[in-house]
Write a protein that holds these residues in place. Structure first.
Motif, PDB file in Angstrom:
ATOM      1  N   PHE A   1       2.377 -24.298   9.464  1.00  0.00           N
ATOM      2  CA  PHE A   1       2.035 -24.008  10.852  1.00  0.00           C
ATOM      3  C   PHE A   1       0.964 -22.943  10.934  1.00  0.00           C
ATOM      4  O   PHE A   1       0.858 -22.071  10.093  1.00  0.00           O
ATOM      5  N   THR A   2       0.181 -23.076  11.973  1.00  0.00           N
ATOM      6  CA  THR A   2      -0.945 -22.184  12.214  1.00  0.00           C
ATOM      7  C   THR A   2      -0.877 -21.717  13.654  1.00  0.00           C
ATOM      8  O   THR A   2      -0.799 -22.534  14.567  1.00  0.00           O
ATOM      9  N   LEU A   3      -0.904 -20.413  13.846  1.00  0.00           N
ATOM     10  CA  LEU A   3      -0.923 -19.853  15.196  1.00  0.00           C
ATOM     11  C   LEU A   3      -2.350 -19.603  15.664  1.00  0.00           C
ATOM     12  O   LEU A   3      -2.649 -19.715  16.843  1.00  0.00           O
ATOM     13  N   VAL A   4      -3.223 -19.205  14.718  1.00  0.00           N
ATOM     14  CA  VAL A   4      -4.632 -18.930  15.032  1.00  0.00           C
ATOM     15  C   VAL A   4      -5.499 -19.477  13.912  1.00  0.00           C
ATOM     16  O   VAL A   4      -5.021 -19.733  12.814  1.00  0.00           O
ATOM     17  N   GLY A   5      -6.785 -19.618  14.207  1.00  0.00           N
ATOM     18  CA  GLY A   5      -7.719 -20.116  13.208  1.00  0.00           C
ATOM     19  C   GLY A   5      -8.210 -19.015  12.276  1.00  0.00           C
ATOM     20  O   GLY A   5      -7.900 -17.834  12.447  1.00  0.00           O
ATOM     21  N   ALA A   6      -8.990 -19.450  11.297  1.00  0.00           N
ATOM     22  CA  ALA A   6      -9.568 -18.503  10.337  1.00  0.00           C
ATOM     23  C   ALA A   6     -10.477 -17.523  11.070  1.00  0.00           C
ATOM     24  O   ALA A   6     -11.168 -17.887  12.017  1.00  0.00           O
ATOM     25  N   ASP A   7     -10.444 -16.271  10.612  1.00  0.00           N
ATOM     26  CA  ASP A   7     -11.267 -15.231  11.223  1.00  0.00           C
ATOM     27  C   ASP A   7     -11.537 -14.167  10.174  1.00  0.00           C
ATOM     28  O   ASP A   7     -10.655 -13.367   9.840  1.00  0.00           O
ATOM     29  N   ALA A   8     -12.762 -14.169   9.659  1.00  0.00           N
ATOM     30  CA  ALA A   8     -13.126 -13.266   8.562  1.00  0.00           C
ATOM     31  C   ALA A   8     -13.122 -11.804   8.991  1.00  0.00           C
ATOM     32  O   ALA A   8     -12.995 -10.910   8.143  1.00  0.00           O
ATOM     33  N   ILE A   9     -13.238 -11.534  10.279  1.00  0.00           N
ATOM     34  CA  ILE A   9     -13.228 -10.145  10.750  1.00  0.00           C
ATOM     35  C   ILE A   9     -11.796  -9.649  10.932  1.00  0.00           C
ATOM     36  O   ILE A   9     -11.449  -8.534  10.534  1.00  0.00           O
ATOM     37  N   ALA A  10     -10.946 -10.471  11.518  1.00  0.00           N
ATOM     38  CA  ALA A  10      -9.569 -10.059  11.781  1.00  0.00           C
ATOM     39  C   ALA A  10      -8.719 -10.003  10.519  1.00  0.00           C
ATOM     40  O   ALA A  10      -7.814  -9.169  10.420  1.00  0.00           O
ATOM     41  N   SER A  11      -8.992 -10.863   9.562  1.00  0.00           N
ATOM     42  CA  SER A  11      -8.140 -10.958   8.371  1.00  0.00           C
ATOM     43  C   SER A  11      -7.981  -9.638   7.619  1.00  0.00           C
ATOM     44  O   SER A  11      -6.847  -9.236   7.316  1.00  0.00           O
ATOM     45  N   PRO A  12      -9.076  -8.911   7.301  1.00  0.00           N
ATOM     46  CA  PRO A  12      -8.884  -7.626   6.594  1.00  0.00           C
ATOM     47  C   PRO A  12      -8.111  -6.596   7.422  1.00  0.00           C
ATOM     48  O   PRO A  12      -7.327  -5.823   6.878  1.00  0.00           O
ATOM     49  N   ALA A  13      -8.320  -6.605   8.738  1.00  0.00           N
ATOM     50  CA  ALA A  13      -7.591  -5.661   9.595  1.00  0.00           C
ATOM     51  C   ALA A  13      -6.103  -6.007   9.612  1.00  0.00           C
ATOM     52  O   ALA A  13      -5.248  -5.113   9.555  1.00  0.00           O
ATOM     53  N   LEU A  14      -5.788  -7.295   9.678  1.00  0.00           N
ATOM     54  CA  LEU A  14      -4.385  -7.715   9.650  1.00  0.00           C
ATOM     55  C   LEU A  14      -3.758  -7.425   8.292  1.00  0.00           C
ATOM     56  O   LEU A  14      -2.585  -7.030   8.213  1.00  0.00           O
ATOM     57  N   GLN A  15      -4.528  -7.610   7.227  1.00  0.00           N
ATOM     58  CA  GLN A  15      -4.046  -7.285   5.876  1.00  0.00           C
ATOM     59  C   GLN A  15      -3.684  -5.810   5.797  1.00  0.00           C
ATOM     60  O   GLN A  15      -2.609  -5.443   5.327  1.00  0.00           O
ATOM     61  N   ALA A  16      -4.584  -4.962   6.281  1.00  0.00           N
ATOM     62  CA  ALA A  16      -4.334  -3.523   6.239  1.00  0.00           C
ATOM     63  C   ALA A  16      -3.109  -3.156   7.080  1.00  0.00           C
ATOM     64  O   ALA A  16      -2.275  -2.350   6.656  1.00  0.00           O
ATOM     65  N   ALA A  17      -2.989  -3.750   8.261  1.00  0.00           N
ATOM     66  CA  ALA A  17      -1.847  -3.454   9.135  1.00  0.00           C
ATOM     67  C   ALA A  17      -0.540  -3.929   8.499  1.00  0.00           C
ATOM     68  O   ALA A  17       0.475  -3.212   8.544  1.00  0.00           O
ATOM     69  N   HIS A  18      -0.545  -5.116   7.887  1.00  0.00           N
ATOM     70  CA  HIS A  18       0.660  -5.667   7.263  1.00  0.00           C
ATOM     71  C   HIS A  18       1.108  -4.783   6.090  1.00  0.00           C
ATOM     72  O   HIS A  18       2.296  -4.478   5.956  1.00  0.00           O
ATOM     73  N   VAL A  19       0.162  -4.371   5.284  1.00  0.00           N
ATOM     74  CA  VAL A  19       0.485  -3.512   4.137  1.00  0.00           C
ATOM     75  C   VAL A  19       0.937  -2.137   4.617  1.00  0.00           C
ATOM     76  O   VAL A  19       1.937  -1.596   4.138  1.00  0.00           O
ATOM     77  N   TRP A  20       0.196  -1.560   5.581  1.00  0.00           N
ATOM     78  CA  TRP A  20       0.555  -0.229   6.078  1.00  0.00           C
ATOM     79  C   TRP A  20       1.955  -0.234   6.679  1.00  0.00           C
ATOM     80  O   TRP A  20       2.771   0.644   6.391  1.00  0.00           O
ATOM     81  N   LEU A  21       2.238  -1.217   7.535  1.00  0.00           N
ATOM     82  CA  LEU A  21       3.550  -1.287   8.172  1.00  0.00           C
ATOM     83  C   LEU A  21       4.647  -1.498   7.134  1.00  0.00           C
ATOM     84  O   LEU A  21       5.714  -0.879   7.206  1.00  0.00           O
ATOM     85  N   GLY A  22       4.386  -2.356   6.158  1.00  0.00           N
ATOM     86  CA  GLY A  22       5.367  -2.561   5.089  1.00  0.00           C
ATOM     87  C   GLY A  22       5.664  -1.275   4.340  1.00  0.00           C
ATOM     88  O   GLY A  22       6.823  -0.962   4.056  1.00  0.00           O
ATOM     89  N   ASN A  23       4.618  -0.509   4.019  1.00  0.00           N
ATOM     90  CA  ASN A  23       4.814   0.765   3.318  1.00  0.00           C
ATOM     91  C   ASN A  23       5.508   1.795   4.198  1.00  0.00           C
ATOM     92  O   ASN A  23       6.390   2.523   3.733  1.00  0.00           O
ATOM     93  N   ALA A  24       5.139   1.865   5.464  1.00  0.00           N
ATOM     94  CA  ALA A  24       5.765   2.823   6.381  1.00  0.00           C
ATOM     95  C   ALA A  24       7.254   2.538   6.525  1.00  0.00           C
ATOM     96  O   ALA A  24       8.066   3.461   6.622  1.00  0.00           O
ATOM     97  N   PHE A  25       7.600   1.270   6.494  1.00  0.00           N
ATOM     98  CA  PHE A  25       8.999   0.947   6.729  1.00  0.00           C
ATOM     99  C   PHE A  25       9.889   1.129   5.520  1.00  0.00           C
ATOM    100  O   PHE A  25      11.105   1.118   5.650  1.00  0.00           O
ATOM    101  N   TYR A  26       9.329   1.352   4.355  1.00  0.00           N
ATOM    102  CA  TYR A  26      10.177   1.826   3.265  1.00  0.00           C
ATOM    103  C   TYR A  26      10.869   3.108   3.730  1.00  0.00           C
ATOM    104  O   TYR A  26      12.053   3.318   3.487  1.00  0.00           O
ATOM    105  N   TRP A  27      10.117   3.982   4.397  1.00  0.00           N
ATOM    106  CA  TRP A  27      10.639   5.266   4.854  1.00  0.00           C
ATOM    107  C   TRP A  27      11.640   5.096   5.992  1.00  0.00           C
ATOM    108  O   TRP A  27      12.707   5.720   5.988  1.00  0.00           O
ATOM    109  N   ILE A  28      11.312   4.280   6.973  1.00  0.00           N
ATOM    110  CA  ILE A  28      12.205   4.090   8.126  1.00  0.00           C
ATOM    111  C   ILE A  28      13.519   3.458   7.677  1.00  0.00           C
ATOM    112  O   ILE A  28      14.604   3.888   8.084  1.00  0.00           O
ATOM    113  N   ILE A  29      13.429   2.448   6.835  1.00  0.00           N
ATOM    114  CA  ILE A  29      14.632   1.787   6.327  1.00  0.00           C
ATOM    115  C   ILE A  29      15.453   2.775   5.500  1.00  0.00           C
ATOM    116  O   ILE A  29      16.686   2.841   5.624  1.00  0.00           O
TER     117      ILE A  29
END
Length: 177
Positions: free
Chosen positions: A126-154
């Motif tokens: 399934f696909t919610l949105v199409g390919a986007d070379a500009i958004a992808s790195p920002a989403l990658q950074a947000a996904h990694v940052w949030l994952g790392n931050a939540f080690y602490w919250i958890i």
């Protein structure tokens, strides 16, 4: 203490199930991304599939958990200290945001990188949105940052539960067991 007053102090069985199932799936998502192996390897493909499955299931169970919580209110809060009540509510809000936002970020990350989310063994893409070379790195950074931050919250959430059990010697932890 009678069994009826004890059951009022505990979370319902579905709420307990959602809590622990999501906790195990989050742990599996973290584990699978850490051990996935080198690019283009069978190991990476397998563990990435496990990571996608865990994320999608976390999102699905999060929706069920919220629907259940709207239908069945949680037991009354036990804490009388206003600061601790505030911190507990803030931590729970952060955890709820995490179990919704992190899987959605993962889906959007895959999509903007040009890939549908593929749930292996079901041949479901399934696909919610199409390919986007500009958004992808920002989403990658947000996904990694949030994952790392939540080690602490958890970790703080688990530490608070253990602290209630060991230091305050109250039933806070037992309410979710």
């Amino acid at each position: 203490m009678s069994s009826s007053s004890s059951s009022v102090e505990r979370y319902s069985r579905p709420a307990i199930f959602f809590h622990w199932a999501i906790a195990l799936l989050v742990a599996l998502a973290y584990l699978s991304i850490e051990i996935r192996g080198p690019k283009d390897s069978d190991s990476r493909e397998f563990w990435s599939s496990i990571h996608f499955w865990a994320g999608v299931l976390v999102l699905a169970l999060a929706v069920c958990r919220v629907l259940w919580r709207l239908w069945q209110s949680p037991p009354p809060e036990r804490e009388s200290n206003a600061l601790l009540v505030f911190l507990a509510r803030l931590a729970h809000l952060a955890l709820y945001v995490f179990i919704f936002v992190q899987p959605l970020l993962g889906i959007l990350l895959s999509n903007t990188a040009g890939y549908p989310v593929n749930l292996a063994w079901l041949n479901l893409n399934f696909t919610l949105v199409g390919a986007d070379a500009i958004a992808s790195p920002a989403l990658q950074a947000a996904h990694v940052w949030l994952g790392n931050a939540f080690y602490w919250i958890i970790g703080l959430h688990a530490l608070a539960a253990i602290g209630h059990h060991v230091i305050f010697k109250d039933r806070t932890l037992r309410r979710m067991l």
